[in-house]
Structure formats: structure tokens, C-alpha cells
Design an enzyme around this catalytic site. Structure first.
Site, PDB file in Angstrom:
ATOM      1  N   ASP A   1       0.843  -1.203   0.000  1.00 15.12           N
ATOM      2  CA  ASP A   1       0.000   0.000   0.000  1.00 15.12           C
ATOM      3  C   ASP A   1       0.879   1.254   0.000  1.00 15.12           C
ATOM      4  OD1 ASP A   1      -1.952   1.894   0.293  1.00 15.12           O
ATOM      5  OD2 ASP A   1      -2.748   1.141   2.189  1.00 15.12           O
TER       6      ASP A   1
ATOM      7  N   GLU B   1      -1.479  -1.042  -3.992  1.00 14.06           N
ATOM      8  CA  GLU B   1      -2.628  -0.218  -3.608  1.00 14.06           C
ATOM      9  C   GLU B   1      -2.290   1.274  -3.667  1.00 14.06           C
ATOM     10  OE1 GLU B   1      -4.622  -1.734  -0.171  1.00 14.06           O
ATOM     11  OE2 GLU B   1      -5.235   0.250   0.543  1.00 14.06           O
TER      12      GLU B   1
ATOM     13  N   GLU C   1     -10.341   3.950  -2.132  1.00 11.84           N
ATOM     14  CA  GLU C   1     -10.797   4.306  -0.777  1.00 11.84           C
ATOM     15  C   GLU C   1     -11.087   5.802  -0.657  1.00 11.84           C
ATOM     16  OE1 GLU C   1      -6.852   3.014   0.916  1.00 11.84           O
ATOM     17  OE2 GLU C   1      -7.210   4.718   2.225  1.00 11.84           O
TER      18      GLU C   1
ATOM     19  N   HIS D   1     -12.290  -1.498   1.493  1.00 10.32           N
ATOM     20  CA  HIS D   1     -11.376  -0.802   2.396  1.00 10.32           C
ATOM     21  C   HIS D   1     -12.022  -0.757   3.772  1.00 10.32           C
ATOM     22  CE1 HIS D   1      -9.719   2.891   4.353  1.00 10.32           C
ATOM     23  NE2 HIS D   1      -8.599   2.365   3.908  1.00 10.32           N
TER      24      HIS D   1
HETATM   25 CA    CA Z   1      -4.982   1.969   1.839  1.00  7.23          CA
END
Ligand code: CA
Length: 386
Positions: free
Chosen positions: A198, A224, A250, A300
Site C-alpha cells: 500500500d 494499492e 478508498e 477498504h
Molecule cells: Ca490503503
């Protein structure tokens, strides 16, 4: 049934250890719960995405802006309420904090409907599509000092030892250092454990391509938020050139934001945030849009036990697309760092870590009416930001 009162509870405490991601370090954990009361004694709970001072501002939006539009309504009229609020706020924020605030109110309405009908949330949103929910453990947050690669490797091995079959790590030191971190974590895990990375949108497109090529070589499952959420061209550029799944979303809001993200072909895996994008009513539309584009969804998840439980219900009710004997499956995102708002706030704890150790990294589907999380009122008072 009529809604009589809407109250926001913003909670916060000082964490024992500072944690970081690619944008900042933080030392306070916060949560924002929304309580909706009715004239029949049923109370619903929702949650708004957005930490710290954002939560304090969202509390004002919930209590001063949205509540006067909603009090007096029948909580079963979720679509009418959602569109009434959205239409009146459209000129003041089609994305961001007004929609985060609306999310918490909408989620609480679903909790009320579940409690009034005696049905768990997943039954209200389509019923059971799976018997157990795979859970992935995220950790490996940035720290200012020490040997981060060594610490990340040890932490990842510890998460795997708890029974998680998939783990997610942060990056954000710059491409060369980040690739070193991912190599350290990958080599600490067994081959069968999935690894996700991420970036929290810290890279330029060309740096993301460099990191992404290393992730391809290491067999990473998803990459991500590699670039800024507004950078749709950057997302598409990376998707065209990399094998690793590009995930994100997200920071996207409502069906209209998701329509544009999906139509532009930005992601291999969509990660909608139900407590931010507009609540459960809007999430269901985003899910349908993603599946319309044959984009798989894995939510998320951030926040307290309310958010975690809502997502467990939503993943339970998520149909397999495209389906098969061994279909692609969503996973529940689970923060492995200490979180009192998840573990100690509910009167009956969720006990997810206890389950996954004995069940191949999966948890049971929730079965209590509504969301199934009753906050301990004394706990809320103890951690309230006033
Ligand atoms: Ca994230």
C-alpha cells in the site's frame, strides 16, 4: 417508527507507539460513531470515515447540518433520506466530508432496520453468498527510527504465525528503499502467503512504474493507491504496463465518482470505503457498478468494531463475479496494530484474531440482528473528545 435524535461520538486516545504511512506519522487513534435514536426505543449505530480533526468537523456536519434534515423521518425510508440529504448538500460537497458524514447516518439506519426486523445486516443486503470470510492482516506501518526492513520482516512473520494467509505492508520511503522493504517482507513469508503493498498515493507515475516492476518480479498480489486518486491517467498507465493488480478507490465517493473511476479503467481491484463513500445504501450501488465492469471488490476497512462488522456483513453478501468452483474471493481488511475501538468498545467483542488462527485465516459470518455491535456507553464517555 420515527427518528428522534442523532448524536455523533468522536473518540480518541494516545497510542502507545507512533505509526506512519506515506503521508504522515500519527500518535492518536480516533473513531467517529453516529447514534440514531427512534421513538420505538431502537437505537442504530453507524460510523464515519475520517480521523482526528476531520472527525470533529464531521460531527458538526452530522449534528448541525444532516440531523435537522432527517429527524422525524421513518428510518426504513433509507433511499428517501439519502437522496433528500444528498440533494440539499450537492451544492456544498459532492465528495469529501459531507458524504463521510452522511455515510455514518445511513449505516445507523440499516442497523435500526436490522434490529426492528430481527435480521442480520447481510440478510437485508442480499443474503449469504459465502460461509466464511477470508481475513488479511495489515501492519508494517512506517516508523522514524531503526532497521525498518528487519522490523518489517519480523512483524510480517508474526502476522503469518497468527494464522493470516495474506498480509499488507506500507511503503513510502522512496522507490529504492521501498523495494528493499518489500523484498525483506516477501522473503520472511512462506510462498503460499499473499503479500499486498500500500503506497497511499505517494509516487509519481514513473516511480510507481519502477516499484511496480519490482512488485511484479516478487509476485506481489496487489499494489494499492500507487498514485494520486485524481490521477486517472496514471492509474491506467500502470495497469497497461504491470502484471500486479492495481487497487484503489478508498478516497472515491458515491456512485458518480465510482462511475468515472471504473469507466476510465483505473483499477483491477476496487476498494470502496462504506463509511466514507455514502454509507451502505450507496455502497450497494458502487458494488453493482464495479461488478457491471467485471472489477472485483474487496472493501477498504478502517475504524472501530462498527466499521469492521459492517464490512463483514457486506463481504458475506457479496456475490461471486464471474464465479466458478474456486471463485475469486474478497478479503476482510484487518488492522493488526492495537486498536481499543475495535477490540474493547463493543459490549460483545468480535474476536476475529482468535477465529482465524483455528480456521485457515477466515472468520465466521456475523449473526446478530443489524450490524451486531453494541458500543459500551461508559467506554464512549471515557474516550469522548469534548
Ligand atoms: Ca490503503
Amino acid at each position: 417508527m420515527r427518528i428522534t435524535k442523532i448524536t455523533s461520538h468522536v473518540l480518541q486516545y494516545d497510542m502507545p507507539e507512533e505509526l506512519g504511512y506515506s503521508q504522515q506519522f500519527y500518535s492518536k487513534r480516533s473513531a467517529h460513531l453516529v447514534e440514531v435514536r427512534t421513538d420505538e426505543g431502537i437505537t442504530g449505530w453507524g460510523e464515519c470515515f475520517g480521523p482526528g480533526n476531520v472527525a470533529i468537523a464531521n460531527k458538526a456536519i452530522v449534528e448541525r447540518v444532516i440531523a435537522p434534515m432527517v429527524v422525524g423521518s421513518d428510518p426504513f425510508d433509507r433511499e428517501r433520506i439519502w437522496h433528500h440529504v444528498y440533494n440539499l448538500l450537492r451544492d456544498h460537497g459532492q465528495k469529501g466530508m459531507p458524504i463521510q458524514a452522511l455515510s455514518g447516518v445511513d449505516i445507523a439506519l440499516w442497523d435500526i432496520v436490522g434490529k426492528a426486523t430481527g435480521l442480520p445486516l447481510y440478510k437485508l443486503v442480499g443474503g449469504r453468498c459465502r460461509d466464511r470470510i477470508p481475513v488479511y492482516g495489515y501492519g508494517m506501518m512506517l516508523k522514524r527510527h531503526g532497521d525498518l526492513a528487519g522490523a518489517f520482516a519480523d512483524e510480517a512473520a508474526g502476522i503469518e504465525a497468527e494464522g493470516f494467509r495474506a498480509v499488507k505492508m506500507k511503503v513510502g520511503l522512496g522507490p529504492r528503499e521501498d523495494i528493499r522493504l518489500v523484498e525483506a517482507v516477501r522473503s520472511a513469508l512462506s510462498d503460499s502467503t499473499r503479500l499486498m503493498v500500500d503506497a497511499n498515493h505517494c509516487y509519481t507515475t514513473s516511480d510507481a512504474l519502477q516499484v511496480g516492476r519490482a512488485l511484479d518480479a516478487l509476485g506481489v498480489y496487489w499494489f494499492e493507491e500507487p498514485v494520486a486518486p485524481e490521477d486517472r491517467d496514471g492509474y491506467r498507465f500502470l495497469r497497461d504496463r504491470l502484471t500486479v493488480n492495481i487497487s484503489g478507490g478508498e478516497a472515491e465517493f458515491t456512485r458518480w465518482g465510482w462511475r468515472d473511476l471504473l469507466a476510465a479503467g483505473c483499477v483491477d481491484i476496487a476498494q470502496p470505503e462504506v463509511c466514507g463513500l455514502g454509507g451502505i445504501s450507496e455502497y450497494l450501488k458502487v458494488l453493482a457498478l464495479a461488478h457491471t465492469h467485471f472489477v472485483p471488490v474487496t472493501n477498504h476497512v478502517w475504524g472501530s468494531a462498527v466499521a469492521v462488522a459492517v464490512n463483514a456483513h457486506l463481504l458475506t453478501a457479496m456475490p461471486d463475479v464471474p464465479g466458478g468452483l474456486n471463485p475469486w474471493s474478497p478479503m476482510l481488511e484487518f488492522d493488526t496494530t492495537p486498536n481499543l475501538f475495535r477490540d474493547e468498545m463493543p459490549t460483545e467483542p468480535l474476536k476475529i484474531v482468535e477465529q482465524i488462527g483455528q480456521n485457515g485465516g477466515t472468520m465466521a459470518v456475523p449473526d446478530r440482528p443489524g450490524i451486531g455491535v453494541e458500543p459500551d456507553i461508559a467506554f464512549l464517555e471515557r474516550y469522548a473528545v469534548t
